[in-house]
Scaffold this active site. Sequence first.
Site, mmCIF file in Angstrom:
data_model
loop_
_atom_site.group_PDB
_atom_site.id
_atom_site.type_symbol
_atom_site.label_atom_id
_atom_site.label_comp_id
_atom_site.label_asym_id
_atom_site.label_seq_id
_atom_site.Cartn_x
_atom_site.Cartn_y
_atom_site.Cartn_z
ATOM 1 N N LYS A 74 -5.280 -2.588 13.897
ATOM 2 C CA LYS A 74 -4.594 -1.587 14.710
ATOM 3 C C LYS A 74 -5.078 -1.633 16.153
ATOM 4 C CE LYS A 74 -3.636 1.456 10.804
ATOM 5 N NZ LYS A 74 -4.233 0.633 9.747
ATOM 6 N N GLU A 78 0.832 -1.205 0.000
ATOM 7 C CA GLU A 78 0.000 0.000 0.000
ATOM 8 C C GLU A 78 0.867 1.256 0.000
ATOM 9 O OE1 GLU A 78 -1.794 1.754 3.475
ATOM 10 O OE2 GLU A 78 -1.386 -0.085 4.608
ATOM 11 N N LYS A 107 -5.532 10.837 0.196
ATOM 12 C CA LYS A 107 -5.784 9.490 0.705
ATOM 13 C C LYS A 107 -6.970 8.909 -0.058
ATOM 14 C CE LYS A 107 -6.296 7.002 5.086
ATOM 15 N NZ LYS A 107 -6.366 7.168 6.561
ATOM 16 N N VAL A 154 -5.564 0.253 2.603
ATOM 17 C CA VAL A 154 -5.664 -1.202 2.490
ATOM 18 C C VAL A 154 -6.804 -1.582 1.556
ATOM 19 C CG1 VAL A 154 -6.235 -3.309 3.758
ATOM 20 C CG2 VAL A 154 -4.591 -1.695 4.717
ATOM 21 N N SER A 157 -14.233 0.246 9.453
ATOM 22 C CA SER A 157 -13.338 0.542 8.343
ATOM 23 C C SER A 157 -13.820 -0.096 7.051
ATOM 24 C CB SER A 157 -11.936 0.030 8.674
ATOM 25 O OG SER A 157 -11.102 0.083 7.530
ATOM 26 N N ALA A 158 -13.571 0.593 5.944
ATOM 27 C CA ALA A 158 -13.864 0.040 4.621
ATOM 28 C C ALA A 158 -12.987 -1.157 4.291
ATOM 29 C CB ALA A 158 -13.679 1.125 3.552
ATOM 30 N N ASP A 159 -11.912 -1.360 5.074
ATOM 31 C CA ASP A 159 -11.051 -2.517 4.835
ATOM 32 C C ASP A 159 -11.829 -3.829 4.982
ATOM 33 O OD1 ASP A 159 -9.078 -0.609 4.674
ATOM 34 O OD2 ASP A 159 -8.040 -1.207 6.510
#
Length: 317
Positions: free
Chosen positions: A168, A28, A89, A109, A149-151
């Site tokens: 995290k 990334e 971003k 990510v 998160s969109a992850d």
Amino acid sequence: MPDRPSPLRLTAAVREARDAGRPIVALESSVLAQGLPIPANREAADRMTGAVERAGAVPAVTAVVAGTPTLGLEPAELERFLARDGVRKVSARDLAAAMVRGHDGATTVAASLALGALAGVPVFATGGIGGVHREVPGVPAERWVRDESADLPELARSPMLCVCAGAKSILDLPATLERLETLGVPVVGYRTDTLPGFFTVDTGLRLPARLDTPGELAALWRHHRALGRRQAVLVVQPPPADTALPRALVDGAVADALADAAAAGVSGPAVTPHLLAAVERATDGRSLAANLALLEANARLAAEVAVALGGTALAGA
């Protein structure tokens, strides 16, 4: 309906690796342009790409360069991203808008998974994934929305083997692990039976599976894809022991930072950088050293898995 040409650009080095059947590891760019301070971001780039190369694979940093999604950055482009000169971003949802606007975009990510899957590259390395956010102390329930998160949804739809050090530490880790289960994303510990906590070796959360060699991880990936599964496989390994932080230290720093965020009225997207900065202060900068070490270790393991897989053609490129 005829196949549409891929919008993805490959650098010469990545294209040559693809044509020669050499293993490629996607990396990334948001960690370089937003996640780490200058000049630590340059050290991270050198350590990640060097680890991939030493293991026998080709590193390919994902990004959007002047509106073009790309696998691999040319030297001048990497310098621009490290300098953060107008680099935005970009998450997965932002890719098309960045293309229309002609922006430079550092991929998160989620966006890296989307581009890596589009390219047909099976292996991706990062530091830690996003997840379910913690509750903020002092915020009334009627005003609080559980952020995610969109992850996580991208892991559920982008078939890649993603190597990381867990989610995290500032996140709600039990809720994140449960959400991954709901989304059908396999979570596999590499030489660990419990979920790492990014900066910390052990969170005490048991994992559903453990494997101990890159070859086993490669075999799992082949079986996963042979079954027609479209989700990513999340491989988690602890940060290197010599730089990992004590769990109590990180938990205490996060708890104090959450209380401080509530008192200061910090909310929404501003909470995450606030918490990360607070953890760095509370650990006297040790969290930065841990971050750099785990990025390098994850890149190395990803490359070892890619080598075990024996290289791959890039679909749609």
